[in-house]
Design a protein around this motif. Sequence first.
Motif, PDB file in Angstrom:
ATOM      1  N   UNK A   1      42.056  40.929  36.672  1.00  0.00           N
ATOM      2  CA  UNK A   1      42.334  40.537  38.058  1.00  0.00           C
ATOM      3  C   UNK A   1      43.098  39.218  38.080  1.00  0.00           C
ATOM      4  N   UNK A   2      44.384  39.303  38.379  1.00  0.00           N
ATOM      5  CA  UNK A   2      45.220  38.112  38.522  1.00  0.00           C
ATOM      6  C   UNK A   2      45.139  37.636  39.961  1.00  0.00           C
ATOM      7  N   UNK A   3      44.978  36.317  40.147  1.00  0.00           N
ATOM      8  CA  UNK A   3      44.870  35.760  41.481  1.00  0.00           C
ATOM      9  C   UNK A   3      43.458  35.351  41.840  1.00  0.00           C
ATOM     10  N   UNK A   4      42.519  35.504  40.911  1.00  0.00           N
ATOM     11  CA  UNK A   4      41.145  35.081  41.142  1.00  0.00           C
ATOM     12  C   UNK A   4      41.074  33.555  41.151  1.00  0.00           C
ATOM     13  N   UNK A   5      40.265  33.012  42.059  1.00  0.00           N
ATOM     14  CA  UNK A   5      40.205  31.561  42.221  1.00  0.00           C
ATOM     15  C   UNK A   5      39.668  30.864  40.979  1.00  0.00           C
ATOM     16  N   UNK A   6      38.748  31.496  40.254  1.00  0.00           N
ATOM     17  CA  UNK A   6      38.099  30.848  39.113  1.00  0.00           C
ATOM     18  C   UNK A   6      38.434  31.473  37.761  1.00  0.00           C
ATOM     19  N   UNK A   7      38.809  32.746  37.722  1.00  0.00           N
ATOM     20  CA  UNK A   7      38.841  33.485  36.463  1.00  0.00           C
ATOM     21  C   UNK A   7      39.752  32.849  35.416  1.00  0.00           C
TER      22      UNK A   7
END
Length: 333
Positions: A269-275
């Motif tokens: 998942x690209x665009x996750x705040x923390x990942x």
Amino acid sequence: MHTTTPSGTLPAPDAGVILEPGIPVDVRLTLGVLQRGHADPTVQSRPEGVWLCFRRPGAGDPVTLLVRPAPSPLAPGRIPVLAWGPGAQAAVAAAPSLLGLDDDWSGFDALLASGASGLPPAVVRARRAHPGLRLPATGRVVDQLLMVVLEQKVTHDQARSGWRWLVRGYGERPPGPAPEGMLLAPTAAAVRQVPSWGWHAGWVQPAQSRAMLRVAERASALDRLGADPLGADDDPASVVGRLCTVPGIGPWTAAETVQRTHGAPDTVAVGDFHLAHHVGEALTGRRTDDAGMLRLLAPYAGHRQRVVRLIGLSGYRFSRFGPRLTPADHRRR
């Protein structure tokens, strides 16, 4: 026929099977990724096993499913699966996919065994400690999209609150002996009937409600997209791309959905705040952005989501900066 659980005696199921996969399967860990918080009305982990209430994609037949864990999550064992309701037979037939029994970790495990993975010791230990982790494939695209849309650009508490509000307000009682408080997620028709002011009362943002309505309008096509599991030669990116044609569904939402509906082992998942920060700190000791995360995960192509899951289980504690966000609640205004 009746079956006994720590919660009492259950009526005879409408369908059932005892799976003997021959590999370790950690039922609670594998299915835990489907549960949105401890109070999720659709998925509950109880002493007797994991309960799931859902409708069969396409047909809409409701089902209550109970998956009992094997005696040990570290070794092969028997996994009883019981189902009640009109969708019981189909749900039992789909149980191997739900439990990720087709999720083949052998290539990744061989890489770890060779000592050439380059992964931090804590991540390697996480795999050894959790050999029963599988990536589930539910096939229920509409349900997962509705859940994930509620997680777009909001806090954890807002997302969980929105899902409980939606299911409790517009879902239905499941068949069979589902635990008290469990419900079926709303149908696409029910979602389309939510009044505009209702979304506000549920702490759902306007962009989220618009996306959910678009999902509900395309429910039949989306259900067909989830009907078949990914084969060895299929590209999960094509499924992500097709989901992104729905207005309001971007790459992050599509990836988070496909991870659960198709058990996609390489979808990140690209665009996750923390990942990206978490992956960067785990693999290099430094925070990074999405592009940096993808570069770090490139050596594990084919297994990138497996690496992400193991990082989450590795025990790393990630640095956080700034005050914790407290979202404004305008529901009573």
